[in-house]
Scaffold this active site. Structure first.
Site, PDB file in Angstrom:
ATOM      1  N   LYS A  96       0.305  13.480  43.789  1.00  0.00           N
ATOM      2  CA  LYS A  96      -0.851  12.650  43.431  1.00  0.00           C
ATOM      3  C   LYS A  96      -2.112  13.497  43.332  1.00  0.00           C
ATOM      4  O   LYS A  96      -2.917  13.362  42.391  1.00  0.00           O
ATOM      5  CB  LYS A  96      -1.043  11.548  44.464  1.00  0.00           C
ATOM      6  CG  LYS A  96      -2.241  10.637  44.197  1.00  0.00           C
ATOM      7  CD  LYS A  96      -2.845  10.080  45.469  1.00  0.00           C
ATOM      8  CE  LYS A  96      -3.611  11.130  46.236  1.00  0.00           C
ATOM      9  NZ  LYS A  96      -4.387  10.578  47.376  1.00  0.00           N
TER      10      LYS A  96
ATOM     11  N   LYS B 206     -13.193  18.097  47.342  1.00  0.00           N
ATOM     12  CA  LYS B 206     -11.905  17.893  48.032  1.00  0.00           C
ATOM     13  C   LYS B 206     -10.737  18.182  47.101  1.00  0.00           C
ATOM     14  O   LYS B 206      -9.750  18.821  47.494  1.00  0.00           O
ATOM     15  CB  LYS B 206     -11.812  16.460  48.557  1.00  0.00           C
ATOM     16  CG  LYS B 206     -10.471  16.134  49.226  1.00  0.00           C
ATOM     17  CD  LYS B 206     -10.224  16.979  50.464  1.00  0.00           C
ATOM     18  CE  LYS B 206      -8.807  16.826  51.001  1.00  0.00           C
ATOM     19  NZ  LYS B 206      -8.445  15.459  51.386  1.00  0.00           N
TER      20      LYS B 206
END
Length: 290
Positions: free
Chosen positions: A238, A169
Site C-alpha cells: 500500500k 512519511k
C-alpha cells in the site's frame, strides 16, 4: 488533562491511545474491532459505540487508520459533530492530497487539521518513542506538542500545508523499503557465494552500506527466523502504491521506485497480505536462488 477522541486501535493506534491514557488524558476510543476497544477501555479509556460518538466533545481527535479511503469515510462520519475550535490529527500513512482536501473541508467548520504520520514501528508505538512528522499550522503543531510527547520523542514541523507531513512519511517509507530490498539481495548474494550472513550484516552496519535493515530487520528478524517486525506485506505494498500516486501528482515518476513497487507487489502476491514485510527476503531468495 485534555479531552481526546481516538479512532483506530490497531498495532500502532492501540499503543498510542494507551500512552495518551497513561499521560493522564481523558481518551474516548473507537475501532470496528470491539475486542480492540475493550482492551483499551480496560485500561481506563471510554469506549465509544461509533466514530461520531468517539469525537463528540473532544478537543483533539486522533485518527490512526489503514488507508486514505478509510480516513475519508471516517471524516464523513464525524464531520458534523466535530467541535468548532477542535483539532484533527491524522496519524495515518496517507496521501498529501487526501489530507489537504480534508483540511479544506474542515476549515469551514473551524476545525484545524494536522497531517502528522508517525515513524518507529510497533515497538516505537509501545515504548512511546515515535517520530512525529507534522504538516499544518505551526501554532497548532506547538499546541499539540504536549500530546505528542506522550507518544513520541522526536517532533518535526515540516510545512504549513497539512499534506506536507504525509509527503515526508511516504518518502521515508520509500527509503526504508528500498533498504530492505537491497540489503536482502546483498545478503542473499553473499550467502550464495559462501560468505557468512551474520558477518555480512555486521560489516554493513559499520560501513557505508548501513541502514535500518542492516541494523535491525535482517539481523533481528531474518537471521533469527522471527519474521515479526510487526508490519505486513500488504501495508508495505500500500505504501509503495501511495508513493507512486504522490510521484505522479508531482509529475516526477520514480524510476527505482517503480521497480521496487513491482517487487513488493510480487512478494505480496506470493506470500500474502498478512505476511510480515521481512518475508520479502524469502521471496527474493526464491527468485535469486533457483
Amino acid at each position: 488533562m485534555t479531552s481526546l477522541g481516538f479512532i483506530g486501535l490497531g498495532s500502532m493506534g492501540g499503543p498510542m491511545a494507551r500512552n495518551l491514557l497513561a499521560a493522564g488524558h481523558d481518551v474516548t476510543v473507537y475501532d470496528i474491532d470491539d475486542t480492540a476497544v475493550e482492551a483499551v477501555a480496560d485500561e481506563g479509556a471510554t469506549a465509544a459505540t461509533s466514530s461520531a460518538d468517539a469525537v463528540t466533545g473532544a478537543e483533539v481527535v486522533f485518527l490512526s487508520l489503514p488507508t486514505p479511503g478509510i480516513v475519508e469515510s471516517t471524516v464523513d462520519e464525524i464531520e458534523a459533530v466535530l467541535e468548532e475550535g477542535s483539532i484533527l490529527v491524522d496519524l495515518t500513512t496517507s496521501t498529501p492530497a487526501t489530507t489537504n482536501e480534508i483540511a479544506n473541508r474542515l476549515t469551514e467548520r473551524g476545525v484545524d487539521v494536522l497531517g502528522a504520520p508517525v515513524s518507529g514501528g510497533v515497538s516505537g508505538a509501545e515504548d512511546g518513542t515515535l517520530s512525529i512528522i507534522a504538516g499544518g499550522d505551526e501554532a497548532v503543531f506547538e499546541a499539540c506538542k504536549p500530546l505528542f510527547e506522550a507518544i513520541g520523542t522526536d517532533f518535526f514541523h515540516v510545512g504549513d500545508a497539512p499534506g506536507h507531513g504525509h509527503a515526508v512519511k511516504l518518502l521515508n517509507n520509500y527509503l526504508s523499503n528500498i533498504a530492505l530490498l537491497a540489503t536482502s539481495e546483498a545478503v542473499i548474494l553473499g550467502d550464495a557465494a559462501g560468505l557468512d550472513r551474520q558477518q555480512l550484516v555486521d560489516i554493513f552496519s559499520v560501513s557505508t552500506g548501513r541502514n535500518s535493515s542492516t541494523e535491525d530487520k535482517i539481523p533481528n528478524q531474518v537471521l533469527t527466523g522471527e519474521y515479526d517486525v510487526g508490519f505486513k506485506l500488504g501495508l508495505m505494498n500500500k505504501d509503495m502504491r501511495l508513493l507512486s500516486e504522490f510521484a505522479d501528482d508531482q509529475d516526477a515518476p520514480l524510476l527505482v521506485g517503480r521497480v521496487a513497487r513491482d517487487l513488493v507487489g510480487y512478494a505480496r502476491t506470493t506470500k500474502g497480505d498478512d505476511a510480515d514485510m521481512t518475508r520479502i527476503y524469502e521471496f527474493l531468495e526464491d527468485v535469486m536462488i533457483s
